[in-house]
Scaffold this motif. Sequence first.
Motif, PDB file in Angstrom:
ATOM      1  N   LEU A 168      28.154  44.603  34.294  1.00  0.00           N
ATOM      2  CA  LEU A 168      28.688  43.396  34.901  1.00  0.00           C
ATOM      3  C   LEU A 168      28.023  43.135  36.241  1.00  0.00           C
ATOM      4  O   LEU A 168      27.717  44.069  36.976  1.00  0.00           O
ATOM      5  N   ALA A 169      27.859  41.874  36.570  1.00  0.00           N
ATOM      6  CA  ALA A 169      27.416  41.458  37.902  1.00  0.00           C
ATOM      7  C   ALA A 169      28.595  40.757  38.555  1.00  0.00           C
ATOM      8  O   ALA A 169      29.220  39.881  37.943  1.00  0.00           O
ATOM      9  N   ILE A 170      28.913  41.154  39.768  1.00  0.00           N
ATOM     10  CA  ILE A 170      30.054  40.578  40.480  1.00  0.00           C
ATOM     11  C   ILE A 170      29.544  39.870  41.719  1.00  0.00           C
ATOM     12  O   ILE A 170      28.919  40.481  42.585  1.00  0.00           O
ATOM     13  N   ARG A 201      33.587  37.947  26.163  1.00  0.00           N
ATOM     14  CA  ARG A 201      32.445  37.308  26.805  1.00  0.00           C
ATOM     15  C   ARG A 201      31.182  37.893  26.202  1.00  0.00           C
ATOM     16  O   ARG A 201      31.139  39.055  25.829  1.00  0.00           O
ATOM     17  N   LYS A 202      30.150  37.093  26.107  1.00  0.00           N
ATOM     18  CA  LYS A 202      28.850  37.530  25.617  1.00  0.00           C
ATOM     19  C   LYS A 202      27.881  37.612  26.792  1.00  0.00           C
ATOM     20  O   LYS A 202      28.167  37.108  27.880  1.00  0.00           O
ATOM     21  N   LYS A 203      26.737  38.248  26.554  1.00  0.00           N
ATOM     22  CA  LYS A 203      25.719  38.358  27.588  1.00  0.00           C
ATOM     23  C   LYS A 203      25.420  36.981  28.185  1.00  0.00           C
ATOM     24  O   LYS A 203      25.235  36.010  27.458  1.00  0.00           O
ATOM     25  N   GLY A 204      25.432  36.898  29.501  1.00  0.00           N
ATOM     26  CA  GLY A 204      25.167  35.649  30.199  1.00  0.00           C
ATOM     27  C   GLY A 204      26.398  34.815  30.481  1.00  0.00           C
ATOM     28  O   GLY A 204      26.335  33.872  31.267  1.00  0.00           O
ATOM     29  N   GLU A 205      27.527  35.158  29.868  1.00  0.00           N
ATOM     30  CA  GLU A 205      28.761  34.403  30.102  1.00  0.00           C
ATOM     31  C   GLU A 205      29.517  35.007  31.291  1.00  0.00           C
ATOM     32  O   GLU A 205      29.378  36.181  31.596  1.00  0.00           O
ATOM     33  N   SER A 206      30.314  34.169  31.937  1.00  0.00           N
ATOM     34  CA  SER A 206      31.009  34.567  33.158  1.00  0.00           C
ATOM     35  C   SER A 206      32.484  34.223  33.106  1.00  0.00           C
ATOM     36  O   SER A 206      32.924  33.454  32.248  1.00  0.00           O
ATOM     37  N   ILE A 207      33.207  34.805  34.050  1.00  0.00           N
ATOM     38  CA  ILE A 207      34.576  34.384  34.342  1.00  0.00           C
ATOM     39  C   ILE A 207      34.661  34.175  35.850  1.00  0.00           C
ATOM     40  O   ILE A 207      33.888  34.759  36.616  1.00  0.00           O
ATOM     41  N   ARG A 208      35.572  33.334  36.267  1.00  0.00           N
ATOM     42  CA  ARG A 208      35.789  33.069  37.693  1.00  0.00           C
ATOM     43  C   ARG A 208      37.174  33.548  38.067  1.00  0.00           C
ATOM     44  O   ARG A 208      38.125  33.392  37.314  1.00  0.00           O
ATOM     45  N   ILE A 209      37.269  34.108  39.253  1.00  0.00           N
ATOM     46  CA  ILE A 209      38.555  34.501  39.822  1.00  0.00           C
ATOM     47  C   ILE A 209      38.681  33.743  41.134  1.00  0.00           C
ATOM     48  O   ILE A 209      37.915  33.966  42.072  1.00  0.00           O
ATOM     49  N   GLY A 210      39.632  32.826  41.171  1.00  0.00           N
ATOM     50  CA  GLY A 210      39.757  31.972  42.354  1.00  0.00           C
ATOM     51  C   GLY A 210      38.520  31.109  42.512  1.00  0.00           C
ATOM     52  O   GLY A 210      37.804  30.814  41.554  1.00  0.00           O
ATOM     53  N   ASP A 211      38.268  30.705  43.754  1.00  0.00           N
ATOM     54  CA  ASP A 211      37.134  29.821  44.022  1.00  0.00           C
ATOM     55  C   ASP A 211      35.856  30.567  44.351  1.00  0.00           C
ATOM     56  O   ASP A 211      34.784  29.983  44.340  1.00  0.00           O
ATOM     57  N   ASP A 212      35.957  31.876  44.664  1.00  0.00           N
ATOM     58  CA  ASP A 212      34.781  32.526  45.226  1.00  0.00           C
ATOM     59  C   ASP A 212      34.384  33.860  44.587  1.00  0.00           C
ATOM     60  O   ASP A 212      33.578  34.590  45.142  1.00  0.00           O
ATOM     61  N   ILE A 213      34.937  34.194  43.415  1.00  0.00           N
ATOM     62  CA  ILE A 213      34.537  35.417  42.731  1.00  0.00           C
ATOM     63  C   ILE A 213      34.102  35.057  41.308  1.00  0.00           C
ATOM     64  O   ILE A 213      34.832  34.389  40.581  1.00  0.00           O
ATOM     65  N   GLU A 214      32.897  35.506  40.950  1.00  0.00           N
ATOM     66  CA  GLU A 214      32.385  35.269  39.604  1.00  0.00           C
ATOM     67  C   GLU A 214      31.900  36.595  39.028  1.00  0.00           C
ATOM     68  O   GLU A 214      31.174  37.347  39.679  1.00  0.00           O
TER      69      GLU A 214
END
Length: 69
Positions: free
Chosen positions: A32-34, A6-19
Amino acid sequence: MLVISRKKGESIRIGDDIEITVVKAEDGTVKLAIDAPRNIQILRKELLRAIEEENKKASNMDLSLLKHI
């Protein structure tokens, strides 16, 4: 275990409610921002290990010391 880039500004999602978003990546560290619901406990792994170790030490305490209280 899933390993992704992942690069700066890119995200991943875990389930429907965690980014998890990469906020900063430089000098061998990543910030990281969670974004997760408040009922989800988020701990750094080294902190969790330290807590577990302290709990083990506390449970192995010499209970005979309590007789003197």
